[in-house]
Design an enzyme around this catalytic site. Structure first.
Site, PDB file in Angstrom:
ATOM      1  CE1 TYR A 150       0.487   1.161   4.476  1.00  0.00           C
ATOM      2  CE2 TYR A 150       0.246  -1.228   4.552  1.00  0.00           C
ATOM      3  CZ  TYR A 150       0.623  -0.037   5.157  1.00  0.00           C
ATOM      4  OH  TYR A 150       1.134  -0.061   6.415  1.00  0.00           O
ATOM      5  NE  ARG A 160       6.149   0.094   5.205  1.00  0.00           N
ATOM      6  CZ  ARG A 160       6.022  -0.735   6.255  1.00  0.00           C
ATOM      7  NH1 ARG A 160       5.019  -0.648   7.074  1.00  0.00           N
ATOM      8  NH2 ARG A 160       6.937  -1.665   6.486  1.00  0.00           N
ATOM      9  CG  HIS A 163       3.481  -4.705   6.526  1.00  0.00           C
ATOM     10  ND1 HIS A 163       3.477  -3.778   5.499  1.00  0.00           N
ATOM     11  CD2 HIS A 163       2.734  -4.164   7.509  1.00  0.00           C
ATOM     12  CE1 HIS A 163       2.759  -2.730   5.872  1.00  0.00           C
ATOM     13  NE2 HIS A 163       2.289  -2.929   7.082  1.00  0.00           N
ATOM     14  CG  HIS A 165       1.084  -4.005  11.510  1.00  0.00           C
ATOM     15  ND1 HIS A 165       2.032  -3.036  11.759  1.00  0.00           N
ATOM     16  CD2 HIS A 165       0.511  -3.657  10.337  1.00  0.00           C
ATOM     17  CE1 HIS A 165       2.013  -2.138  10.778  1.00  0.00           C
ATOM     18  NE2 HIS A 165       1.099  -2.499   9.899  1.00  0.00           N
TER      19      HIS A 165
HETATM   20 FE   FE2 Z   1       0.893  -1.599   7.943  1.00  0.00          FE
END
Ligand code: FE2
Lengths: 241, 180
Positions: A150, A160, A163, A165
């Site tokens: 994103y 980014r 991923h 979190h």
């Molecule tokens: Fe994130």
């Protein structure tokens, strides 16, 4: 206007400059500039509550919370995945029956969050938050979909890498960890100031899951394995209750 | 060292971490409830509206709670752990009980963890009760640094501001067995 080339140059200058943890002072990640402590951390021996971690139990969580694909009435879009791994402490002991929490973007790279207004579609069948307790061997397992990359506003054309979190607790307070799990071979790794805030390449690789065909299930989900080692405990085994 | 590195909690942690009643270690209005609260401020003194604070503490008897139930609270069990996000004004608050000393003559403290967008890794600190008991950490700090770790008593609670950077920067802690 800061370009990706500018950020890349800054990342390059700081390569290898930090230890195995992220640099707190890491200007390529622009939001850090006014938020990192300038003084060295003050080392102290843990005492009292710091020698223990909070306890979570079966009553805190439903088993279904580990499956992010069944939280709404329909099936979410995207590539279904299983992410599993073992949480151990710095002495190799499994972290048993402890809380693991995750949150992530949907397959299009959009978060179910007011602050994410970028024009990728929300998926009414995917919220993107889950939690579970590790089992008696320290193993966690989540069912979800692969998050998309994103954009963000650190610099022009900043993206980014995909991923998830992760939030983890150990057996003592000092082992608390919030981090991000990445997917192998992402072309955005070199360009991302958050991933690169860990300037030691060996340490950085610890954030990347491995594709594991033995986790993959026929006609359903691709499997990824991501084992997590927390830091060392300060309590001797005798003090274990 | 193969310890997993930390990464920032980012701007979207509200999706995964806060939960209903997370900041209520005891119900607000409970007879002995105190409000532990404060603001998180950046290096220019601007409030940080996207921080998350975790609290971990002993009970009034000084014992470390071992009870589960922090996420689904029953309103009766003191679990000693809570989580609060800052609001638009950088303010966080907990309804809790005053911790007792781990041993007689020790200065009680709350163990505090701070996460925020822009923080590449979590930070640890202690929020001490005001008092005069000797303490290994406090006694070794210069007075201005020491003051950053001591809560201010108010009529119905305790105030603890967290300065991430610059003037009045809070003393943040590391522990021996962490990777640096
Ligand atoms: Fe994130």
């Amino acid at each position: 206007m800061t370009t990706q080339a500018d950020i890349y140059r800054e990342i390059d200058e700081l390569r290898g400059s930090g230890g195995p943890q992220p640099r707190r002072d890491y200007p390529p990640y622009r939001s850090s500039v006014l938020r990192y402590p300038t003084r060295d951390l003050h080392q102290v021996d843990p005492e009292g509550v710091e020698l223990w971690a909070p306890c979570f139990g079966a009553a805190d969580i439903d088993d279904a919370e580990a499956d992010l694909t069944i939280q709404r009435s329909g099936e979410p879009l995207g590539e279904r995945i299983i992410v599993t791994g073992r949480v151990t402490d710095g002495d190799g002991r499994p972290v048993r029956h402890q809380l693991v929490e995750i949150w992530q973007a949907n397959a299009s790279g959009r978060y179910w969050h007011q602050r994410d207004q970028h024009p990728a579609p929300l998926d009414p069948n995917f919220i993107g938050a889950g939690r579970c307790l590790t089992d008696g061997d320290g193993v966690y397992t989540f069912r979800t979909v692969k998050p998309g990359a994103y954009p963000w506003r650190n610099h022009v054309n900043a993206w980014r890498p995909a991923h998830i979190h992760f939030s983890l607790f150990g057996t003592d307070f000092t082992q608390r960890l919030v981090t991000q799990m990445y997917f192998p071979g992402d072309p955005l790794f070199d360009l991302d100031p958050i991933y690169q805030s860990v300037t030691d390449p060996k340490a950085r690789e610890l954030l990347v899951a491995a594709y594991d065909h033995s986790v993959t299930t026929p006609e359903r989900s691709l499997g990824y394995r991501w084992d997590i080692v927390l830091s060392g405990t300060h309590r001797t085994p005798l003090e274990e209750s | 060292m193969s310890y997993a590195p930390g990464q920032t909690v980012g701007p979207f942690f509200h999706l995964g971490l806060p939960f209903e009643g997370g900041n209520l270690l005891v119900p607000a209005g409970y007879p002995d409830a105190v409000r532990l609260h404060g603001r998180v401020l950046d290096g220019e003194g601007t409030p940080v509206p996207d921080a998350l604070i975790e609290l971990w503490q002993a009970g009034p008897d000084g014992r470390v709670p071992r009870a589960t139930g922090s996420i689904r609270r029953d309103g009766f069990t003191f679990t000693g752990w809570g989580r609060a996000q800052t609001d638009g004004d950088g303010h966080y608050w907990f309804s809790t009980l005053t911790p007792g000393p781990a041993e007689p003559g020790r200065r009680p403290f709350f163990a505090v963890t701070i996460f925020a967008r822009g923080l590449t890794d979590r930070l640890f600190t202690r929020a001490y009760l005001p008092g005069s008991e000797p303490d290994g950490l406090l006694d070794g700090l210069e007075p201005e640094r020491r003051a950053t770790l001591i809560t201010t008593r108010e009529q119905r609670g305790l105030l603890f501001d967290i300065h991430l950077q610059g003037e009045g920067e809070t003393v943040f802690l590391s522990y021996p067995r962490q990777a640096r």
